[in-house]
Write an enzyme that holds these catalytic residues in place. Structure first.
Site, PDB file in Angstrom:
ATOM      1  N   THR A 133       0.870  -1.170   0.000  1.00 16.22           N
ATOM      2  CA  THR A 133       0.000   0.000   0.000  1.00 16.22           C
ATOM      3  C   THR A 133       0.912   1.226   0.000  1.00 16.22           C
ATOM      4  O   THR A 133       2.095   1.123   0.340  1.00 16.22           O
ATOM      5  CB  THR A 133      -0.886   0.051   1.262  1.00 16.22           C
ATOM      6  OG1 THR A 133      -0.014   0.151   2.388  1.00 16.22           O
ATOM      7  CG2 THR A 133      -1.729  -1.195   1.405  1.00 16.22           C
ATOM      8  N   GLU A 184      -5.558  -4.340  -0.412  1.00 20.02           N
ATOM      9  CA  GLU A 184      -5.798  -5.480   0.486  1.00 20.02           C
ATOM     10  C   GLU A 184      -6.892  -6.412  -0.024  1.00 20.02           C
ATOM     11  O   GLU A 184      -7.134  -7.463   0.534  1.00 20.02           O
ATOM     12  CB  GLU A 184      -6.202  -4.960   1.871  1.00 20.02           C
ATOM     13  CG  GLU A 184      -5.081  -4.307   2.663  1.00 20.02           C
ATOM     14  CD  GLU A 184      -4.928  -2.816   2.378  1.00 20.02           C
ATOM     15  OE1 GLU A 184      -5.377  -2.355   1.309  1.00 20.02           O
ATOM     16  OE2 GLU A 184      -4.363  -2.115   3.232  1.00 20.02           O
ATOM     17  N   LYS A 197     -14.236  16.326  12.484  1.00 23.59           N
ATOM     18  CA  LYS A 197     -15.150  16.327  13.627  1.00 23.59           C
ATOM     19  C   LYS A 197     -15.308  17.758  14.131  1.00 23.59           C
ATOM     20  O   LYS A 197     -14.369  18.348  14.653  1.00 23.59           O
ATOM     21  CB  LYS A 197     -14.618  15.425  14.738  1.00 23.59           C
ATOM     22  CG  LYS A 197     -15.656  15.218  15.826  1.00 23.59           C
ATOM     23  CD  LYS A 197     -15.505  13.896  16.522  1.00 23.59           C
ATOM     24  CE  LYS A 197     -16.778  13.568  17.272  1.00 23.59           C
ATOM     25  NZ  LYS A 197     -16.651  12.473  18.199  1.00 23.59           N
ATOM     26  N   TRP A 219     -19.799  14.706  12.821  1.00 25.35           N
ATOM     27  CA  TRP A 219     -18.881  14.245  11.773  1.00 25.35           C
ATOM     28  C   TRP A 219     -19.256  14.889  10.441  1.00 25.35           C
ATOM     29  O   TRP A 219     -20.402  14.860  10.033  1.00 25.35           O
ATOM     30  CB  TRP A 219     -18.953  12.724  11.617  1.00 25.35           C
ATOM     31  CG  TRP A 219     -18.395  11.972  12.779  1.00 25.35           C
ATOM     32  CD1 TRP A 219     -19.099  11.260  13.702  1.00 25.35           C
ATOM     33  CD2 TRP A 219     -17.021  11.851  13.152  1.00 25.35           C
ATOM     34  NE1 TRP A 219     -18.252  10.701  14.632  1.00 25.35           N
ATOM     35  CE2 TRP A 219     -16.961  11.052  14.311  1.00 25.35           C
ATOM     36  CE3 TRP A 219     -15.816  12.349  12.631  1.00 25.35           C
ATOM     37  CZ2 TRP A 219     -15.764  10.730  14.947  1.00 25.35           C
ATOM     38  CZ3 TRP A 219     -14.629  12.024  13.257  1.00 25.35           C
ATOM     39  CH2 TRP A 219     -14.605  11.223  14.414  1.00 25.35           C
TER      40      TRP A 219
HETATM   41  P1  ADP Z   1      -3.727   3.520  -1.037  1.00 26.52           P
HETATM   42  O1  ADP Z   1      -4.141   3.041   0.329  1.00 26.52           O
HETATM   43  O2  ADP Z   1      -2.298   3.488  -1.286  1.00 26.52           O
HETATM   44  O3  ADP Z   1      -4.437   4.754  -1.508  1.00 26.52           O
HETATM   45  P2  ADP Z   1      -5.484   1.701  -2.329  1.00 26.52           P
HETATM   46  O4  ADP Z   1      -5.736   1.896  -3.768  1.00 26.52           O
HETATM   47  O5  ADP Z   1      -5.405   0.346  -1.818  1.00 26.52           O
HETATM   48  O6  ADP Z   1      -4.164   2.418  -2.054  1.00 26.52           O
HETATM   49  O7  ADP Z   1      -6.528   2.561  -1.528  1.00 26.52           O
HETATM   50  C1  ADP Z   1      -7.704   2.018  -1.026  1.00 26.52           C
HETATM   51  C2  ADP Z   1      -8.565   3.128  -0.524  1.00 26.52           C
HETATM   52  O8  ADP Z   1      -8.938   3.987  -1.587  1.00 26.52           O
HETATM   53  C3  ADP Z   1      -9.861   2.669   0.068  1.00 26.52           C
HETATM   54  O9  ADP Z   1      -9.708   2.251   1.402  1.00 26.52           O
HETATM   55  C4  ADP Z   1     -10.720   3.920  -0.057  1.00 26.52           C
HETATM   56  O10 ADP Z   1     -10.469   4.831   0.991  1.00 26.52           O
HETATM   57  C5  ADP Z   1     -10.222   4.530  -1.327  1.00 26.52           C
HETATM   58  N1  ADP Z   1     -11.123   4.195  -2.436  1.00 26.52           N
HETATM   59  C6  ADP Z   1     -10.964   3.249  -3.376  1.00 26.52           C
HETATM   60  N2  ADP Z   1     -11.976   3.267  -4.259  1.00 26.52           N
HETATM   61  C7  ADP Z   1     -12.815   4.250  -3.868  1.00 26.52           C
HETATM   62  C8  ADP Z   1     -14.057   4.762  -4.351  1.00 26.52           C
HETATM   63  N3  ADP Z   1     -14.639   4.305  -5.432  1.00 26.52           N
HETATM   64  N4  ADP Z   1     -14.617   5.768  -3.648  1.00 26.52           N
HETATM   65  C9  ADP Z   1     -14.056   6.280  -2.538  1.00 26.52           C
HETATM   66  N5  ADP Z   1     -12.890   5.848  -2.050  1.00 26.52           N
HETATM   67  C10 ADP Z   1     -12.275   4.839  -2.694  1.00 26.52           C
END
Ligand code: ADP
Length: 548
Positions: A189, A334, A446, A451
């Site tokens: 990640t 993940e 917050k 929120w």
């Molecule tokens: P990084 O953590 O490096 O950004 P990832 O691509 O694994 O890499 O990120 C996953 C995160 O991206 C998710 O937990 C979420 O917060 C965000 N995410 C992914 N797709 C969407 C989406 N369609 N809408 C909103 N958030 C998203």
């Protein structure tokens, strides 16, 4: 001894990635893989060619001492050689570790050493980045250069040439991926908090993920599709698209380093791309390019969008003005990475377009195989009523069980006792299972005990015609604890948006407490290594007083 149940009597057939390639070679051998070259021309070959070169690669890896379980890294753009590595490394029983080419030197050093990469396959154009850190990544035995120009000079030690290695080997190779539980891929990640964390995919998890995303109610590729993964191969296995294409015989178009809006639009038009996939910021640029310089998009049927929230206004713009369908998906490294998808269902067909776009702007329902739930701060499960908001947790056959080499003392931070993965996202779920992300836990604001969702404010801001991009972050406030701060890029410098009209615009939708106290107008919003708004950098700039 009698068994407590009647066992099935089916074959023990390993779900390994080489099966996908064998199938593609048998059924779709003449389908194409097209790569844009550094000079702008297109390299083209078939699945049959891919198959033969992957077999040669298996021999090369074995000869270089790679053994099952070894980590072999890639450092490349999306191109056909990278695709060969996607199949060849797992086919040789090893783990394909895709390195993110946009990481800082320190992060790269950390990840390469943490993964104990044995070899790195690097595109010639990216060699300088590895030269700068070569003396700090001592375990790497060889650097193998892809696309090496003749007479190329480099300071990297133990350098080999990819094409020469392939030329010198046989096309006969027996797959060493003998067990579906073997690790086949490793992706870190981007480490927005602390060190990047590694996710180790198995053949089985990736195979099942490939089935999952190929379901007709997910992405549903077919053999007539021409799929362009703009999402990098180092970002969560290009969302699994390279495997999904081979499973159904879709053509693949790889854009390599040509990722700006104009060359992307050219490639879509010229190669008759039917499906393109990437993060929302990419499509903002593409939309503007297409409006300014229209192209023939008659073959483009779908944009797959994920990685961060796709603003409803952009979905509407693509569907209404450009007649391109948008499929919004949510996932994580993940989760291999696809978790949910926001397709419409038959019950939605009679809805108005406005109502349809509301649904499509949600992150959608879980792909069969993935389970989702939302929980409150005490871990109590919340109802699917479209109103209750809580932390999103997931489980399923392509969801991570532990991070790679995770310290056992930290496992409880990421996983519940009953085996669910804590995503760190905050969401609600409608009664019919459509999930909507309101924020990442760390980005929520917050204010006075309430929120505030930064994502909802951002989506609403970019829907204003005078706004091109927007980010909202929490800033400390003596009275309220935190207040939202909006950072905005004007759509056009000739018609700048002002604070009052943006406040009026937001006030139509949100309670007063949600309205940002302050607006900052900028010309650039920082992005992470995978193209998402980098709120960590924005918060830092605010703290340092440079966000003005
Ligand atoms: P990084 O953590 O490096 O950004 P990832 O691509 O694994 O890499 O990120 C996953 C995160 O991206 C998710 O937990 C979420 O917060 C965000 N995410 C992914 N797709 C969407 C989406 N369609 N809408 C909103 N958030 C998203």
């Amino acid at each position: 001894m009698t068994q407590p149940f009647l066992p099935g009597q089916m074959m023990d057939y390993p779900l390994t990635i080489d099966r996908i390639l064998e199938h593609a070679n048998q059924l779709y051998s003449s389908k194409r893989i097209i790569t844009k070259q550094a000079d702008g021309s297109f390299h083209q070959y078939t699945y049959a060619d891919l198959y033969k070169r992957v077999k040669r690669l298996g021999n090369v890896l074995h000869r270089l001492g790679v053994r099952p379980g070894d980590r072999v890294a890639t450092f490349s753009w999306n191109n056909y050689q990278h695709l060969e590595l996607y199949y060849g490394i797992p086919g040789a029983g090893a783990v394909c570790h895709t390195l993110n080419i946009r990481l800082s030197a320190d992060q790269l050093i950390y990840i390469i050493n943490h993964a104990e990469d044995k070899l790195i396959f690097v595109d010639a154009s990216l060699v300088p980045m590895l030269e700068a850190i070569a003396d700090k990544i001592k375990e790497v035995k060889n650097f193998i250069i892809l696309n090496a120009p003749t007479g190329m000079k480099t300071k990297l030690p133990y350098v080999l040439n990819y094409e020469e290695l392939l030329m010198g080997t046989s096309e006969e190779f027996e797959w060493l991926s003998t067990d579906e539980s073997m690790a086949m891929g490793l992706c870190y990640t981007s480490g927005t908090t602390g060190h990047p964390k590694g996710v180790l995919y198995s053949h089985r998890s990736m195979f099942l993920h490939t089935y999952g995303i190929n379901l007709a109610n997910c992405f549903g590729f077919v053999s007539s599709d021409v799929v362009m993964p703009v999402v990098p191969q180092f970002h969560a296995q290009a969302w699994g698209l390279p495997y999904a294409c081979a499973m159904v015989g879709a053509d693949i178009v790889m854009p390599a380093m040509h990722l700006a809006a104009a060359p992307l639009a050219d490639t879509i038009e010229k190669m008759h791309v039917s499906i393109a996939a990437g993060v929302p910021t990419l499509w903002t640029g593409l939309y503007q390019e297409l409006k300014a310089n229209p192209r023939d998009l008659s073959k483009l049927r779908t944009l797959i969008v994920g990685g961060s929230a796709m603003p409803r206004s952009l979905i509407e713009a693509f569907e209404k003005e450009l007649n391109v369908k948008v499929v919004h998906a949510w996932g994580m490294t993940e989760m291999s990475p696809v978790g949910t998808v926001s397709n419409l269902q038959d019950k939605h067909l009679a809805l108005s377009n406005e109502e349809k776009w509301d649904i499509k702007a949600m992150q959608g329902y879980p792909v069969s195989g993935v389970e989702i739930r939302i929980v409150d701060e005490e871990g109590l499960i919340l109802p699917w009523d479209g109103k209750s908001v809580g932390e999103l947790q997931v489980r399923g056959p392509w969801v991570v069980k532990r991070y790679f080499k995770q310290d056992p003392d930290t496992v409880a931070d990421n996983f519940t006792k009953d085996g669910w993965f804590k995503t760190g996202d905050v969401a609600s779920v409608s009664s019919d299972g459509y999930m909507k992300i309101t924020d990442r836990t760390k980005d929520l604001i917050k204010s006075g005990g309430e929120w505030i969702s930064s994502v909802e404010l951002e989506n609403s801001l970019v829907a204003h015609p005078k706004v091109r991009e927007a980010a909202v972050i929490a800033v400390p406030d003596e009275k309220w604890g935190e207040r939202p701060l909006a950072i905005v890029i004007h759509a056009s410098p000739d018609h700048p948006a002002d604070r009052v009209e943006l406040m009026d615009h937001l006030a139509k939708k949100f309670a007063k407490i949600w309205l940002p106290g302050k607006f900052v107008f900028v010309t650039e919003i920082p992005k992470t290594s995978v193209g998402k708004i980098d709120k960590k950098v924005l918060r830092q700039r605010y703290k340092e007083g440079t966000l003005v």
